[in-house]
Motif scaffolding. Structure first.
Motif, PDB file in Angstrom:
ATOM      1  N   ALA A 163     -31.312 -12.785  48.158  1.00  0.00           N
ATOM      2  CA  ALA A 163     -30.598 -11.727  47.406  1.00  0.00           C
ATOM      3  C   ALA A 163     -30.357 -12.080  45.953  1.00  0.00           C
ATOM      4  O   ALA A 163     -30.530 -11.382  44.945  1.00  0.00           O
ATOM      5  N   LEU A 164     -30.251 -13.632  45.870  1.00  0.00           N
ATOM      6  CA  LEU A 164     -29.750 -13.879  44.403  1.00  0.00           C
ATOM      7  C   LEU A 164     -31.005 -13.932  43.736  1.00  0.00           C
ATOM      8  O   LEU A 164     -31.008 -13.390  42.389  1.00  0.00           O
ATOM      9  N   ASP A 201     -11.209 -10.037  38.040  1.00  0.00           N
ATOM     10  CA  ASP A 201      -9.701 -10.534  38.085  1.00  0.00           C
ATOM     11  C   ASP A 201      -9.875 -11.505  39.063  1.00  0.00           C
ATOM     12  O   ASP A 201      -8.839 -12.341  39.148  1.00  0.00           O
ATOM     13  N   SER A 202     -10.557 -11.521  40.047  1.00  0.00           N
ATOM     14  CA  SER A 202     -10.605 -12.488  41.001  1.00  0.00           C
ATOM     15  C   SER A 202     -12.063 -13.339  40.950  1.00  0.00           C
ATOM     16  O   SER A 202     -12.925 -13.099  40.883  1.00  0.00           O
ATOM     17  N   TYR A 203     -11.527 -14.718  40.792  1.00  0.00           N
ATOM     18  CA  TYR A 203     -12.754 -15.639  40.657  1.00  0.00           C
ATOM     19  C   TYR A 203     -13.720 -15.810  41.648  1.00  0.00           C
ATOM     20  O   TYR A 203     -14.929 -15.888  41.741  1.00  0.00           O
ATOM     21  N   THR A 204     -13.072 -15.284  42.914  1.00  0.00           N
ATOM     22  CA  THR A 204     -13.657 -15.410  44.195  1.00  0.00           C
ATOM     23  C   THR A 204     -14.965 -14.289  44.131  1.00  0.00           C
ATOM     24  O   THR A 204     -16.113 -14.636  44.466  1.00  0.00           O
ATOM     25  N   ASP A 205     -14.480 -13.011  43.635  1.00  0.00           N
ATOM     26  CA  ASP A 205     -15.456 -12.043  43.502  1.00  0.00           C
ATOM     27  C   ASP A 205     -16.578 -12.458  42.498  1.00  0.00           C
ATOM     28  O   ASP A 205     -17.700 -12.051  42.867  1.00  0.00           O
ATOM     29  N   SER A 206     -16.377 -13.113  41.528  1.00  0.00           N
ATOM     30  CA  SER A 206     -17.373 -13.499  40.674  1.00  0.00           C
ATOM     31  C   SER A 206     -18.476 -14.527  41.481  1.00  0.00           C
ATOM     32  O   SER A 206     -19.748 -14.403  41.013  1.00  0.00           O
ATOM     33  N   ILE A 207     -17.761 -15.311  42.054  1.00  0.00           N
ATOM     34  CA  ILE A 207     -18.620 -16.174  43.051  1.00  0.00           C
ATOM     35  C   ILE A 207     -19.642 -15.358  43.934  1.00  0.00           C
ATOM     36  O   ILE A 207     -20.839 -15.668  43.898  1.00  0.00           O
ATOM     37  N   ASN A 208     -19.042 -14.420  44.555  1.00  0.00           N
ATOM     38  CA  ASN A 208     -19.971 -13.413  45.481  1.00  0.00           C
ATOM     39  C   ASN A 208     -21.022 -12.772  44.689  1.00  0.00           C
ATOM     40  O   ASN A 208     -22.119 -12.585  45.261  1.00  0.00           O
ATOM     41  N   ALA A 209     -20.444 -12.378  43.556  1.00  0.00           N
ATOM     42  CA  ALA A 209     -21.348 -11.751  42.567  1.00  0.00           C
ATOM     43  C   ALA A 209     -22.762 -12.391  42.274  1.00  0.00           C
ATOM     44  O   ALA A 209     -23.668 -11.639  42.399  1.00  0.00           O
ATOM     45  N   LEU A 210     -22.416 -13.453  41.789  1.00  0.00           N
ATOM     46  CA  LEU A 210     -23.603 -14.535  41.775  1.00  0.00           C
ATOM     47  C   LEU A 210     -24.579 -14.809  42.964  1.00  0.00           C
ATOM     48  O   LEU A 210     -25.528 -14.763  43.036  1.00  0.00           O
ATOM     49  N   SER A 211     -23.789 -14.808  44.046  1.00  0.00           N
ATOM     50  CA  SER A 211     -24.423 -15.176  45.281  1.00  0.00           C
ATOM     51  C   SER A 211     -25.346 -13.931  45.691  1.00  0.00           C
ATOM     52  O   SER A 211     -26.426 -14.308  46.308  1.00  0.00           O
ATOM     53  N   THR A 212     -24.983 -12.719  45.479  1.00  0.00           N
ATOM     54  CA  THR A 212     -25.766 -11.647  45.939  1.00  0.00           C
ATOM     55  C   THR A 212     -26.570 -11.141  45.120  1.00  0.00           C
ATOM     56  O   THR A 212     -27.349 -10.075  44.942  1.00  0.00           O
ATOM     57  N   GLY A 213     -26.557 -11.824  43.694  1.00  0.00           N
ATOM     58  CA  GLY A 213     -27.472 -11.482  42.435  1.00  0.00           C
ATOM     59  C   GLY A 213     -27.134  -9.846  42.008  1.00  0.00           C
ATOM     60  O   GLY A 213     -27.677  -9.693  41.238  1.00  0.00           O
ATOM     61  N   LEU A 254     -23.308 -11.617  32.775  1.00  0.00           N
ATOM     62  CA  LEU A 254     -22.657 -12.964  32.931  1.00  0.00           C
ATOM     63  C   LEU A 254     -21.253 -12.586  33.377  1.00  0.00           C
ATOM     64  O   LEU A 254     -20.533 -11.785  32.776  1.00  0.00           O
ATOM     65  N   GLY A 255     -20.798 -13.326  34.339  1.00  0.00           N
ATOM     66  CA  GLY A 255     -19.483 -13.162  34.889  1.00  0.00           C
ATOM     67  C   GLY A 255     -18.576 -14.457  34.416  1.00  0.00           C
ATOM     68  O   GLY A 255     -19.060 -15.524  34.049  1.00  0.00           O
ATOM     69  N   PHE A 256     -17.318 -14.056  34.178  1.00  0.00           N
ATOM     70  CA  PHE A 256     -16.409 -15.125  34.021  1.00  0.00           C
ATOM     71  C   PHE A 256     -14.982 -14.664  34.356  1.00  0.00           C
ATOM     72  O   PHE A 256     -14.692 -13.431  34.780  1.00  0.00           O
ATOM     73  N   SER A 257     -14.064 -15.588  34.505  1.00  0.00           N
ATOM     74  CA  SER A 257     -12.658 -15.145  34.952  1.00  0.00           C
ATOM     75  C   SER A 257     -11.640 -15.808  34.438  1.00  0.00           C
ATOM     76  O   SER A 257     -11.944 -16.517  33.262  1.00  0.00           O
ATOM     77  N   ALA A 258     -10.469 -15.988  34.968  1.00  0.00           N
ATOM     78  CA  ALA A 258      -9.293 -16.679  34.309  1.00  0.00           C
ATOM     79  C   ALA A 258      -9.346 -18.103  34.267  1.00  0.00           C
ATOM     80  O   ALA A 258      -8.856 -18.629  35.270  1.00  0.00           O
ATOM     81  N   TRP A 259      -9.677 -18.671  33.277  1.00  0.00           N
ATOM     82  CA  TRP A 259      -9.591 -20.125  32.828  1.00  0.00           C
ATOM     83  C   TRP A 259      -9.749 -20.424  31.442  1.00  0.00           C
ATOM     84  O   TRP A 259     -10.515 -19.846  30.833  1.00  0.00           O
ATOM     85  N   PRO A 260      -8.938 -20.997  30.797  1.00  0.00           N
ATOM     86  CA  PRO A 260      -8.814 -21.377  29.256  1.00  0.00           C
ATOM     87  C   PRO A 260     -10.114 -21.755  28.899  1.00  0.00           C
ATOM     88  O   PRO A 260     -10.676 -21.291  27.825  1.00  0.00           O
TER      89      PRO A 260
END
Length: 333
Positions: free
Chosen positions: A22-23, A72-84, A39-45
């Motif tokens: 799927a990626l 808002d959730s970094y985990t969600d960004s990881i999952n979004a990349l994994s599923t394409g 492109l995804g990003f989340s909360a980190w300086p």
């Protein structure tokens, strides 16, 4: 306040559910024809400069159509990349190695930063060193990068995870539990370190500054995206360095943008400066060069792969030989 889970295990789980195919399939659709790169990003300086790039029109200036998606959730960004669902993401080296272990074909094309103090182990009054954690309750998000930091600190103090009572919680909840006195210590990252340190007489007893190079953060893209759309990827990498130059020349305005995106005050955001070391082009080139010291990405990836095996996150050691693509860094003007 926003959440950055920074999980090592999230992408392994997502790949199990969705399949690595799927990626590449979905990423190819999103970037078809070079019309748009998501492109995804989340909360980190170290990732908030992307917000500056968007608001100041620097992607457009460099001729690339970027759909910048904040999670808002970094985990969600990881999952979004994994599923394409997205073409690329800002994420830690540990999470990227985890995804490779799950079968993903990814390319690291840029080092955003190293954590040099913004990941911390924070303890209550009366606990003055990591050795004092023996027998104490420590909250941390299991499988996350601050779990890795905690284990490194325990090892340095000649302790193991068995010597403490680990209390598994997502990072925002872990910081809140520590603040309310439910646990004796917490391992967390900025901005949640600020919340944890509001506990009276609490202090950091270990930080990422003590483990140079252990927590690098990157721009990671699907391997197919880098192969099929190199022009767009180059424009994005170029934009990153142009953004850093704009921030240097307009620091107050940039901090206003980044603090707002992070949901913190300007004063709080300024306090994160020394704890996140943004990489220059030369530091990127040095990091991508194979070597046997902590500054080299291949060395750190190997250490993380060993860590994943040792804590049971994966049975087989991930192969990371083809993970790093320095083509775009070397072509930055």
């Amino acid at each position: 306040m926003i959440s950055r889970s920074r999980r090592l295990t999230a992408l392994l789980c997502a790949l199990t559910l969705s399949g690595a195919a799927a990626l590449t399939a979905c990423s190819s659709d999103t970037a078809a024809g070079g019309a748009k790169i998501t492109l995804g990003f989340s909360a980190w300086p170290g990732w908030f400069p992307w917000q500056v790039a968007q608001e100041k029109g620097l992607f457009q200036k460099n001729g690339v159509n970027v759909d910048l998606k904040y999670f808002d959730s970094y985990t969600d960004s990881i999952n979004a990349l994994s599923t394409g669902a997205i073409d690329g993401n800002s994420q830690t080296l540990g999470d990227t190695v985890a995804s490779v272990s799950g079968g993903a074909k990814l390319s690291i094309v840029l080092v955003n930063d190293n954590s040099t103090g913004n990941d911390k182990v924070i303890a209550r009054e009366g606990i003055t060193s990591v050795a004092d954690l023996k027998g104490k309750k420590v909250a941390v998000e299991q499988g996350a990068v601050d779990h890795y930091l905690l284990l490194l600190a325990l090892q340095q103090a000649k302790l193991t995870e068995k010597d403490i009572t680990l209390v598994p919680m997502v990072t925002d909840q872990a910081a809140a539990a520590f603040l309310s006195g439910q646990v004796d210590a917490v391992a967390a990252f900025a901005p949640f370190t600020s919340k944890a340190l509001e506990r009276t007489n609490s202090k950091a007893i270990a930080t990422s500054a003590e483990f140079p190079g252990a927590i690098p953060d990157h721009l990671v893209l699907g391997e197919k995206v880098t192969k099929e759309h190199p022009k767009e990827v180059q424009a994005i990498v170029n934009t990153w360095f142009e953004t850093l130059a704009w921030i240097k020349d307009n620091k107050d305005a940039a901090i206003d943008i980044m603090a707002k995106r992070g949901g913190v005050s300007v004063a709080e955001y300024r306090s994160y400066d020394s704890g996140t070391s943004i990489f220059t082009k030369q530091q990127n080139i040095d990091a991508f060069t194979p070597g046997v010291t902590p500054q080299h990405l291949n060395f750190q990836a190997g250490k993380i792969a060993d860590f994943m095996v040792s804590v049971g996150l994966t049975a087989a050691r991930p192969q990371v030989d083809n993970l790093f693509d320095d083509t775009f860094i070397k072509a930055v003007p």
